[in-house]
Write a protein that holds these residues in place. Sequence first.
Motif, PDB file in Angstrom:
ATOM      1  N   ALA A  23      31.339  16.808  21.696  1.00  0.00           N
ATOM      2  CA  ALA A  23      32.492  17.533  21.167  1.00  0.00           C
ATOM      3  C   ALA A  23      33.768  17.242  21.947  1.00  0.00           C
ATOM      4  O   ALA A  23      34.824  17.752  21.618  1.00  0.00           O
ATOM      5  CB  ALA A  23      32.209  19.036  21.180  1.00  0.00           C
ATOM      6  N   SER A  46      37.088   4.406  15.601  1.00  0.00           N
ATOM      7  CA  SER A  46      37.470   5.543  14.774  1.00  0.00           C
ATOM      8  C   SER A  46      36.951   5.337  13.362  1.00  0.00           C
ATOM      9  O   SER A  46      37.102   4.278  12.777  1.00  0.00           O
ATOM     10  CB  SER A  46      38.988   5.656  14.714  1.00  0.00           C
ATOM     11  OG  SER A  46      39.424   6.778  15.385  1.00  0.00           O
ATOM     12  N   ALA A  51      34.445  11.178  13.024  1.00  0.00           N
ATOM     13  CA  ALA A  51      35.245  12.399  12.999  1.00  0.00           C
ATOM     14  C   ALA A  51      34.419  13.578  12.485  1.00  0.00           C
ATOM     15  O   ALA A  51      34.462  14.675  13.049  1.00  0.00           O
ATOM     16  CB  ALA A  51      36.483  12.208  12.130  1.00  0.00           C
ATOM     17  N   ILE A  52      33.644  13.354  11.441  1.00  0.00           N
ATOM     18  CA  ILE A  52      32.803  14.415  10.884  1.00  0.00           C
ATOM     19  C   ILE A  52      31.763  14.849  11.915  1.00  0.00           C
ATOM     20  O   ILE A  52      31.531  16.048  12.105  1.00  0.00           O
ATOM     21  CB  ILE A  52      32.130  13.952   9.574  1.00  0.00           C
ATOM     22  CG1 ILE A  52      33.182  13.812   8.476  1.00  0.00           C
ATOM     23  CG2 ILE A  52      31.019  14.915   9.156  1.00  0.00           C
ATOM     24  CD1 ILE A  52      32.686  13.144   7.211  1.00  0.00           C
ATOM     25  N   GLU A  54      31.985  14.685  15.187  1.00  0.00           N
ATOM     26  CA  GLU A  54      32.667  15.422  16.250  1.00  0.00           C
ATOM     27  C   GLU A  54      32.993  16.847  15.814  1.00  0.00           C
ATOM     28  O   GLU A  54      32.804  17.792  16.580  1.00  0.00           O
ATOM     29  CB  GLU A  54      33.942  14.691  16.678  1.00  0.00           C
ATOM     30  CG  GLU A  54      33.668  13.432  17.453  1.00  0.00           C
ATOM     31  CD  GLU A  54      34.934  12.668  17.823  1.00  0.00           C
ATOM     32  OE1 GLU A  54      36.044  13.093  17.432  1.00  0.00           O
ATOM     33  OE2 GLU A  54      34.795  11.631  18.503  1.00  0.00           O
ATOM     34  N   ILE A  55      33.441  17.007  14.596  1.00  0.00           N
ATOM     35  CA  ILE A  55      33.754  18.347  14.082  1.00  0.00           C
ATOM     36  C   ILE A  55      32.487  19.188  14.005  1.00  0.00           C
ATOM     37  O   ILE A  55      32.481  20.354  14.400  1.00  0.00           O
ATOM     38  CB  ILE A  55      34.456  18.255  12.713  1.00  0.00           C
ATOM     39  CG1 ILE A  55      35.858  17.665  12.888  1.00  0.00           C
ATOM     40  CG2 ILE A  55      34.514  19.622  12.023  1.00  0.00           C
ATOM     41  CD1 ILE A  55      36.537  17.264  11.601  1.00  0.00           C
ATOM     42  N   ARG A  56      31.404  18.603  13.516  1.00  0.00           N
ATOM     43  CA  ARG A  56      30.147  19.348  13.434  1.00  0.00           C
ATOM     44  C   ARG A  56      29.651  19.747  14.818  1.00  0.00           C
ATOM     45  O   ARG A  56      29.141  20.852  15.000  1.00  0.00           O
ATOM     46  CB  ARG A  56      29.098  18.519  12.709  1.00  0.00           C
ATOM     47  CG  ARG A  56      29.334  18.465  11.224  1.00  0.00           C
ATOM     48  CD  ARG A  56      28.237  17.765  10.489  1.00  0.00           C
ATOM     49  NE  ARG A  56      28.487  17.852   9.054  1.00  0.00           N
ATOM     50  CZ  ARG A  56      28.120  16.942   8.174  1.00  0.00           C
ATOM     51  NH1 ARG A  56      27.455  15.866   8.570  1.00  0.00           N
ATOM     52  NH2 ARG A  56      28.389  17.095   6.897  1.00  0.00           N
ATOM     53  N   MET A  58      31.493  20.315  17.492  1.00  0.00           N
ATOM     54  CA  MET A  58      32.364  21.394  17.971  1.00  0.00           C
ATOM     55  C   MET A  58      32.032  22.703  17.275  1.00  0.00           C
ATOM     56  O   MET A  58      31.984  23.757  17.903  1.00  0.00           O
ATOM     57  CB  MET A  58      33.839  21.036  17.770  1.00  0.00           C
ATOM     58  CG  MET A  58      34.310  19.954  18.703  1.00  0.00           C
ATOM     59  SD  MET A  58      36.076  19.545  18.659  1.00  0.00           S
ATOM     60  CE  MET A  58      36.672  20.050  17.116  1.00  0.00           C
ATOM     61  N   ARG A  59      31.782  22.651  15.965  1.00  0.00           N
ATOM     62  CA  ARG A  59      31.460  23.873  15.223  1.00  0.00           C
ATOM     63  C   ARG A  59      30.131  24.458  15.657  1.00  0.00           C
ATOM     64  O   ARG A  59      29.947  25.676  15.634  1.00  0.00           O
ATOM     65  CB  ARG A  59      31.454  23.586  13.717  1.00  0.00           C
ATOM     66  CG  ARG A  59      32.859  23.336  13.176  1.00  0.00           C
ATOM     67  CD  ARG A  59      32.861  23.097  11.705  1.00  0.00           C
ATOM     68  NE  ARG A  59      32.559  24.340  11.009  1.00  0.00           N
ATOM     69  CZ  ARG A  59      32.293  24.406   9.718  1.00  0.00           C
ATOM     70  NH1 ARG A  59      32.297  23.317   8.985  1.00  0.00           N
ATOM     71  NH2 ARG A  59      32.042  25.555   9.150  1.00  0.00           N
TER      72      ARG A  59
END
Length: 79
Positions: A23, A46, A51-52, A54-56, A58-59
């Motif tokens: 994350a 990139s 990106a998806i 990394e977001i998952r 973090m969530r």
Amino acid sequence: MTVTVKVAEAKAHLSELLARVEAGEEVIIARGNDPIAVLSRIRKESSIETAIAEIRAMRALAKPVTQEEIRAWRDEGRA
């Protein structure tokens, strides 16, 4: 953000620490008060998939938020 953990804690919570690294956090592993290693993310090219992911990651670490908290944030500073 950087977090420091002792070796025993790193052993016991490695999967959680790796999720935090994915994350974007940096983890310092210490023996006693002496830092001995750093866990940091290896950057890939990139892409949308990265990106998806990394977001998952973090969530997965985020605590649930109530509707009341969201309303309070929205209304903060309003008269």
